[in-house]
Design a protein around this motif. Structure first.
Motif, PDB file in Angstrom:
ATOM      1  N   GLU A   1       0.903  -1.157  -0.182  1.00 33.87           N
ATOM      2  CA  GLU A   1      -0.068  -0.173   0.043  1.00 33.87           C
ATOM      3  C   GLU A   1       0.653   1.136   0.059  1.00 33.87           C
ATOM      4  OE1 GLU A   1      -4.099   0.208   1.931  1.00 33.87           O
ATOM      5  OE2 GLU A   1      -3.036  -1.148   3.249  1.00 33.87           O
TER       6      GLU A   1
ATOM      7  N   LYS B   1      -4.644   9.641 -10.083  1.00 30.24           N
ATOM      8  CA  LYS B   1      -5.887  10.176  -9.919  1.00 30.24           C
ATOM      9  C   LYS B   1      -5.965  11.337 -10.951  1.00 30.24           C
ATOM     10  CE  LYS B   1      -7.261  11.225  -5.664  1.00 30.24           C
ATOM     11  NZ  LYS B   1      -7.314  11.381  -3.985  1.00 30.24           N
TER      12      LYS B   1
ATOM     13  N   LYS C   1      -8.838  -2.062  -4.261  1.00 27.32           N
ATOM     14  CA  LYS C   1     -10.159  -1.400  -3.636  1.00 27.32           C
ATOM     15  C   LYS C   1      -9.920  -0.033  -3.432  1.00 27.32           C
ATOM     16  CE  LYS C   1     -13.338  -1.770   0.273  1.00 27.32           C
ATOM     17  NZ  LYS C   1     -13.702  -2.752   1.447  1.00 27.32           N
ATOM     18  N   GLU C   2      -8.674   0.446  -3.232  1.00 32.03           N
ATOM     19  CA  GLU C   2      -8.367   1.757  -2.940  1.00 32.03           C
ATOM     20  C   GLU C   2      -8.184   2.521  -4.249  1.00 32.03           C
ATOM     21  OE1 GLU C   2      -7.310   4.997  -0.959  1.00 32.03           O
ATOM     22  OE2 GLU C   2      -7.965   3.133  -0.222  1.00 32.03           O
TER      23      GLU C   2
ATOM     24  N   ARG D   1     -10.034   1.743  -6.798  1.00 38.40           N
ATOM     25  CA  ARG D   1     -11.310   1.831  -7.372  1.00 38.40           C
ATOM     26  C   ARG D   1     -12.254   3.150  -6.385  1.00 38.40           C
ATOM     27  NH1 ARG D   1     -12.527  -4.554  -7.963  1.00 38.40           N
ATOM     28  NH2 ARG D   1     -11.513  -5.058  -9.856  1.00 38.40           N
ATOM     29  N   LYS D   2     -11.956   3.045  -5.323  1.00 39.96           N
ATOM     30  CA  LYS D   2     -12.306   4.056  -4.348  1.00 39.96           C
ATOM     31  C   LYS D   2     -11.914   5.475  -4.876  1.00 39.96           C
ATOM     32  CE  LYS D   2     -10.933   5.042  -0.232  1.00 39.96           C
ATOM     33  NZ  LYS D   2     -10.678   4.742   1.123  1.00 39.96           N
ATOM     34  N   CYS D   3     -10.876   5.534  -5.594  1.00 47.21           N
ATOM     35  CA  CYS D   3     -10.353   7.036  -5.973  1.00 47.21           C
ATOM     36  C   CYS D   3     -10.740   7.250  -7.545  1.00 47.21           C
ATOM     37  CB  CYS D   3      -8.924   6.935  -5.957  1.00 47.21           C
ATOM     38  SG  CYS D   3      -8.296   7.246  -4.406  1.00 47.21           S
ATOM     39  N   GLY D   4     -11.642   6.358  -8.049  1.00 48.60           N
ATOM     40  CA  GLY D   4     -12.248   6.546  -9.301  1.00 48.60           C
ATOM     41  C   GLY D   4     -11.436   5.832 -10.343  1.00 48.60           C
TER      42      GLY D   4
END
Length: 443
Positions: free
Chosen positions: A348, A359, A409-410, A412-415
Motif C-alpha cells: 500500500e 488520480k 479497492k483503494e 477503485r475508491k479513487c475513481g
C-alpha cells in the motif's frame, strides 16, 4: 583436414575392439582363441574399409536444412523443422543434433532415425522462448552410418543462423482471427451486451418495424408527415494507449517470463483488438524517463511499429517516475483516451506514493490500471500447513495477498478502474475490460 573433421568411430566399433582384446587376453589361457582373435581383427578391418567406401564414396550424399519463421514468438511454442535429403543408394542410419541457442539450455537434443535410399524426411520440434532478443542457432549436425555401423560421417548445415524473438505475435494473430470471425468467446472473452446510446449520429431515415421508438425525430416527422427516426452508428476511432511500466517491479518472473514480457504480449494483443474495433492504438513505455512514445493511429503500419517498439524494451532496475508519465500524458495526449497502464504494486505504501498522479491521469482520461496477482502466494495459501514455520509463512502470504486486494479497492475508491490478474490470464482479462468499457459507452 575436412576428412578428419567429419570422420567418427561409432560405439559398435569400440565394442568389437574390446571383444577382440579380450580374445587375445584369453589366448594366453586357451591358445585357439588367438587365431579366432586374429581372424576377427582381419574381418573388422575389411568391414571398416567397406563402411568407409560406402559413406565417403558419394561426395554430397546428404543434404540438410533448418526452417523456421523469420521471427519467433515470445512465450509460445514455435515450430522448427529439419529437412533431410538422402542421395545415397542404400538405407542410412542418422543421428541428428541441432545446436539450439544457449538461452534454452537444452543439452540433450538428439534425433535418431533411418532414411530410405534417395528419399526425403522432415523432422519437427518446438521451442518456447521466454525472453525477447536475438537467438543464434549453431550448426545442424547429421551423423550418417550404414548397416555395418562402425564408422559415421558428420555433415554440417545451416551454420550460425540468427532468428529474433519478438513479442507474442502468434497470440496476437489468434485473437485477430477470433475477433474477425466473432468467436472471441472461445478464448474466454465475455460477450457483453451494449447498453445505452453512446453512439454517433449518422442519418435520418423512415421508421421501420423494430426501430427504437426513443429515436423518433419529431421535427422531421412533422415535416415529412411520416414517422422518421435518427439512425446512429457506434462511435469509432477512439484512442487506446497501452502504457508499460519498465521499472524494477516488472522484473519479477512467473513461469520463466518476466512481468514485463507478459505486459508486452498483452499490449500487442489489445492494440490489435482495438484496431479491429476501429479504434486507434498507441504505446508509451517508461521507467525513470519516458522511453518510447508512439501516437495513436490505425493501420497495418502502426501495428508493425508497435511490434518493433515492444521488441526493443528492457526492464530497468530503478523506481518508475509516475510524475513524468502524468506530465507527458498532459502534454502529448490532448483528447480523452483509454489509458491501459501495466504496472505492479506490492504494498500500500508503494501505491500511496503514486496515487496522486494516477488520480490526476484519471481526471483527464479513462484510466485502467492492470496489476499482477502473485500466483506463488496463491499456491502457498492453498497448500496445507503442517509445522509452525509453514503456519508462519502462510500467515505472511495471507497478509500480502490481502494487501494486494486492498490496493485494488483503494484504486477503485479513487475513481481509477483496476484489474487484478494472474500473468497467464492477463491478455483475456484486459480484453474483457476493454470490451466492457466499449459496451458501457465509457470510450
Amino acid at each position: 583436414m575436412k576428412f578428419l573433421q567429419s570422420f567418427y568411430l561409432n560405439n559398435r566399433f569400440f565394442l568389437v575392439i574390446i571383444g577382440i582384446v579380450l580374445l587375445f587376453a584369453l589366448g594366453f589361457i586357451v591358445q585357439a582363441l588367438v587365431g579366432i582373435a586374429k581372424i576377427a581383427l582381419l574381418v573388422l578391418g575389411v568391414l571398416c574399409i567397406i563402411d568407409l567406401l560406402l559413406i565417403y564414396g558419394t561426395r554430397n550424399g546428404l543434404k540438410g536444412a533448418r526452417s523456421a519463421n523469420e521471427k519467433l514468438s515470445n512465450g509460445d511454442e514455435n515450430k522448427i523443422q529439419l529437412h533431410i535429403q538422402n542421395h545415397y543408394s542404400f538405407l542410412t542410419f542418422l543421428k541428428i543434433i541441432d545446436e539450439i541457442p544457449h538461452q534454452f539450455q537444452i543439452r540433450n537434443f538428439l534425433f535418431q532415425t533411418t532414411l530410405e535410399p534417395r528419399t526425403n524426411k522432415t523432422l519437427e520440434y518446438k521451442l518456447r522462448p521466454v525472453k525477447r532478443g536475438e537467438y543464434k542457432f549453431g550448426a545442424l549436425n547429421v551423423y550418417i552410418s550404414t548397416k555395418i555401423g562402425f564408422i559415421a560421417r558428420r555433415y554440417r548445415f545451416a551454420q550460425q543462423q540468427m532468428i529474433p524473438v519478438y513479442p507474442s505475435y502468434l497470440q496476437m494473430r489468434k485473437y485477430e482471427l477470433l475477433a474477425i470471425s466473432n468467436r472471441l468467446t472461445e478464448a474466454g472473452i465475455k460477450k457483453i451486451r451494449r447498453v445505452g446510446h453512446n453512439q454517433e449520429f449518422e442519418q435520418i431515415k423512415e421508421y421501420v418495424q423494430g426501430d427504437d421508438m426513443r429515436t423518433i425525430n419529431w421535427k422531421a416527422t412533422a415535416r415529412r408527415n411520416n414517422l422518421m427516426v435518427n439512425h446512429y452508428q457506434d462511435e469509432k476511432s477512439q484512442q487506446v494507449y497501452c502504457i508499460v511500466d519498465k521499472g524494477r517491479v516488472m522484473k519479477m518472473p512467473f513461469e520463466q517470463m518476466s512481468l514485463l514480457d507478459y505486459a508486452i504480449n498483452a499490449s500487442l494483443v489489445i492494440s490489435s483488438i482495438a484496431m479491429n474495433k476501429d479504434d486507434k492504438a498507441g504505446l508509451i513505455t517508461f521507467n525513470r524517463q519516458i522511453e518510447s512514445i508512439l501516437p495513436a493511429r490505425k493501420g497495418l503500419a502502426q501495428m508493425q511499429s508497435i511490434l518493433e517498439v515492444l521488441y526493443k524494451q528492457n526492464t530497468a532496475f530503478k523506481e518508475s517516475n509516475f510524475e513524468k508519465l502524468y506530465i507527458t500524458l498532459k502534454r502529448k495526449i490532448k483528447h480523452r483516451s483509454l489509458i491501459i497502464l501495466f504496472t505492479n504494486f506490492e504494498s500500500e505504501s508503494a501505491l500511496t506514493r503514486q496515487l496522486p498522479y494516477l488520480k490526476a491521469i484519471a481526471g483527464n482520461h479513462l484510466l485502467l490500471v492492470v496489476l499482477f496477482e502473485n500466483t506463488e502466494l496463491r499456491s502457498l495459501l492453498e497448500a496445507p500447513a503442517y509445522s509452525t514455520e509453514e503456519v508462519y509463512l502462510k500467515t505472511i502470504a495471507e497478509k500480502f495477498d490481502f494487501e494486494k486486494r486492498l490496493i485494488v479497492k483503494e484504486l477503485r475508491k479513487c475513481g481509477v478502474h483496476a484489474v487484478l490478474s494472474t500473468p497467464q490470464s492477463l491478455t483475456v482479462n484486459t480484453i474483457n475490460k476493454y470490451l466492457e468499457f466499449k459496451s458501457r459507452g465509457l470510450i
